[in-house]
Design a protein around this motif. Structure first.
Motif, PDB file in Angstrom:
ATOM      1  N   PRO A 102      52.753 -18.402  18.585  1.00  0.00           N
ATOM      2  CA  PRO A 102      53.433 -19.331  19.501  1.00  0.00           C
ATOM      3  C   PRO A 102      52.833 -20.568  19.552  1.00  0.00           C
ATOM      4  CG  PRO A 102      53.800 -17.069  20.261  1.00  0.00           C
ATOM      5  CD  PRO A 102      52.857 -16.842  19.316  1.00  0.00           C
ATOM      6  N   LEU A 147      53.100 -22.649  16.287  1.00  0.00           N
ATOM      7  CA  LEU A 147      54.699 -23.164  16.175  1.00  0.00           C
ATOM      8  C   LEU A 147      55.166 -24.113  17.267  1.00  0.00           C
ATOM      9  CD1 LEU A 147      56.275 -19.624  16.056  1.00  0.00           C
ATOM     10  CD2 LEU A 147      55.940 -21.206  14.003  1.00  0.00           C
ATOM     11  N   GLU A 148      54.718 -24.195  18.338  1.00  0.00           N
ATOM     12  CA  GLU A 148      54.859 -25.421  19.276  1.00  0.00           C
ATOM     13  C   GLU A 148      54.279 -26.561  18.992  1.00  0.00           C
ATOM     14  OE1 GLU A 148      54.137 -26.315  24.154  1.00  0.00           O
ATOM     15  OE2 GLU A 148      53.646 -24.386  23.385  1.00  0.00           O
ATOM     16  N   GLY A 187      55.925 -28.291  16.198  1.00  0.00           N
ATOM     17  CA  GLY A 187      57.382 -28.237  16.423  1.00  0.00           C
ATOM     18  C   GLY A 187      58.086 -27.471  15.523  1.00  0.00           C
ATOM     19  N   LEU A 188      57.643 -26.291  15.303  1.00  0.00           N
ATOM     20  CA  LEU A 188      58.634 -25.388  14.373  1.00  0.00           C
ATOM     21  C   LEU A 188      59.260 -24.248  15.070  1.00  0.00           C
ATOM     22  CD1 LEU A 188      55.895 -24.651  11.505  1.00  0.00           C
ATOM     23  CD2 LEU A 188      57.674 -26.209  11.472  1.00  0.00           C
ATOM     24  N   GLU A 189      60.662 -23.926  14.727  1.00  0.00           N
ATOM     25  CA  GLU A 189      61.375 -22.773  15.070  1.00  0.00           C
ATOM     26  C   GLU A 189      62.005 -22.112  13.871  1.00  0.00           C
ATOM     27  OE1 GLU A 189      64.517 -24.453  17.863  1.00  0.00           O
ATOM     28  OE2 GLU A 189      63.038 -24.947  19.450  1.00  0.00           O
ATOM     29  N   GLY A 190      62.058 -20.754  14.226  1.00  0.00           N
ATOM     30  CA  GLY A 190      62.681 -20.175  13.043  1.00  0.00           C
ATOM     31  C   GLY A 190      63.008 -18.796  13.402  1.00  0.00           C
ATOM     32  N   ARG A 191      63.221 -17.941  12.350  1.00  0.00           N
ATOM     33  CA  ARG A 191      63.665 -16.548  12.280  1.00  0.00           C
ATOM     34  C   ARG A 191      62.499 -15.584  12.022  1.00  0.00           C
ATOM     35  NH1 ARG A 191      65.691 -12.726   8.592  1.00  0.00           N
ATOM     36  NH2 ARG A 191      65.469 -14.346   7.020  1.00  0.00           N
ATOM     37  N   VAL A 247      57.433 -15.844  10.271  1.00  0.00           N
ATOM     38  CA  VAL A 247      58.638 -16.560  10.794  1.00  0.00           C
ATOM     39  C   VAL A 247      59.139 -17.484   9.851  1.00  0.00           C
ATOM     40  CG1 VAL A 247      59.458 -18.215  12.506  1.00  0.00           C
ATOM     41  CG2 VAL A 247      57.464 -16.738  13.215  1.00  0.00           C
ATOM     42  N   VAL A 275      60.891 -20.697   8.603  1.00  0.00           N
ATOM     43  CA  VAL A 275      60.985 -22.135   9.318  1.00  0.00           C
ATOM     44  C   VAL A 275      61.697 -23.044   8.307  1.00  0.00           C
ATOM     45  CG1 VAL A 275      59.273 -21.725  10.934  1.00  0.00           C
ATOM     46  CG2 VAL A 275      58.723 -22.960   8.901  1.00  0.00           C
TER      47      VAL A 275
END
Length: 356
Positions: A11, A14-15, A18-22, A55, A57
């Motif tokens: 986390p 990712l923060e 600037g990444l978000e994903g599954r 993740v 992304v």
């Protein structure tokens, strides 16, 4: 799409990127590596066995910039393009520090348009600065009960610009800050010299009541026009990313004076010049055996160090401080601190003639 694993899937990273994903699970495990996200040559490998969390992304400019600086390239694994590993291998994996790695990532992203190769060269200093920022956030409230605690928005940054980045760096910020009478100041522009935390040490032999100080050429006094830019100083050095101040100063004692310390006494911590210099110093007295012949010439050729040690009675150092013959601030402070506490720390009986 790309699948990030290991450190990049945590986390904080990712923060920072600037990444978000599954979330996905891969068959495999991470192996080897060392200081993930600190040393660009210490990424783990991916190998068979186990289940590996990742993740999926959509790549962005921040991830591309970070991967370029960190020399990360996608690795084909089970039909996926995997990022966060150096290749394939089979040795045991190390454990990363995601908070430190995320702060390093933020420093890389915020570094402006400097070439990736230049930022890769600067990674050790970027890591020192990132670790210094994290260390500052974990410190006790400065000023005790005298200085009031401010709200989180007491300092409001309007704009920031990196102005220079060599071994050290200079950053400019436009900001406002809370006023003692209430409200906020008018916007102001300030520049700061980014250096990071360091540790300093005065080795002391209580039985002989003598200390060891070092002498080396210093560029800043020479720039100022000082005709004597060789200063008497305590042992000192930067606290590397992933290193504690205590480990740093023990390492520096060996590199700069060939000393192994018997005991390390924490004296105090301080900003030496808080108006514009982003440096914080951890001050120590080190208990060591200092017989005649201990002093010598040391230093690392890789850092262009040419350091001469000097043994002297503690009383002689005190007299030099009182006479204004010492111009290194940390050495003055440690000498005064030790003089005030030597009796409590236990000065042992002095040896016979010859000091051996």
């Amino acid at each position: 799409m790309i699948t990030v694993v290991g450190l990049l899937a945590m986390p904080p990273m990712l923060e920072a990127l600037g990444l978000e994903g599954r979330p996905v699970t891969l068959a495999g495990r991470l192996t080897g590596g060392g200081l993930w996200g600190v040393d660009r040559n210490s990424w783990p490998a991916i190998g068979p066995g186990g289940a590996l969390a990742g993740v999926e992304v959509q790549g962005n400019a921040s991830l591309a910039r970070y991967a370029q600086v960190m020399d990360l390239r996608p690795v084909d694994w089970q039909g996926r393009q995997v990022l966060g590993v150096a290749g394939q291998g089979t040795t045991e994996a190390a454990r990363p520090d995601p908070d430190l790695a995320a702060e390093i990532a933020r420093q890389i992203i915020d570094a402006g348009d400097h070439p990736a190769e230049h930022l890769a060269w600067r990674l050790p200093m970027i890591g020192i600065w990132a670790a210094s920022r994290l260390r500052a956030q974990g410190r006790c409230h400065s000023g005790g009960d005298v200085v009031a605690r401010r709200a989180g928005d007491a300092v409001r940054v309007i704009d920031r610009r990196p102005r220079f980045a060599g071994y050290f760096a200079v950053e400019e910020r436009r900001l406002t800050h809370a006023l003692h009478r209430g409200g906020h100041s008018a916007p102001m522009t300030r520049e700061a010299f980014l250096m990071g935390d360091a540790a300093v040490l005065l080795p002391w032999d209580p039985r002989r009541d003598r200390v060891l100080v070092i002498e080396q050429f210093r560029f800043a006094p020479a720039m100022r026009g000082d005709p004597q830019p060789w200063l008497l100083e305590p042992i000192a050095g930067r606290v590397d990313a992933g290193e504690t101040p205590e480990a740093a100063i023990a390492r520096e004692a060996r590199e700069e004076a060939g000393l192994d310390l018997r005991r390390l006494i924490h004296a105090f911590d301080a900003y030496p010049s808080p108006g514009a210099v982003c440096e914080f110093l951890f001050h120590y007295v080190g208990i060591a055996d200092l017989p005649d012949g201990t002093a010598g010439i040391h230093g690392l050729d890789s850092e262009s160090e040419d350091i001469r040690g000097h043994l002297m009675d503690r009383a002689d150092l005190s007299a030099m401080v009182a006479a204004g013959r010492i111009t290194n601030g940390p050495l003055i402070a440690l000498s005064l601190w030790l003089d005030a506490r030597a009796a409590d720390l236990g000065v042992e009986p002095a040896p016979g003639p010859g000091g051996s």
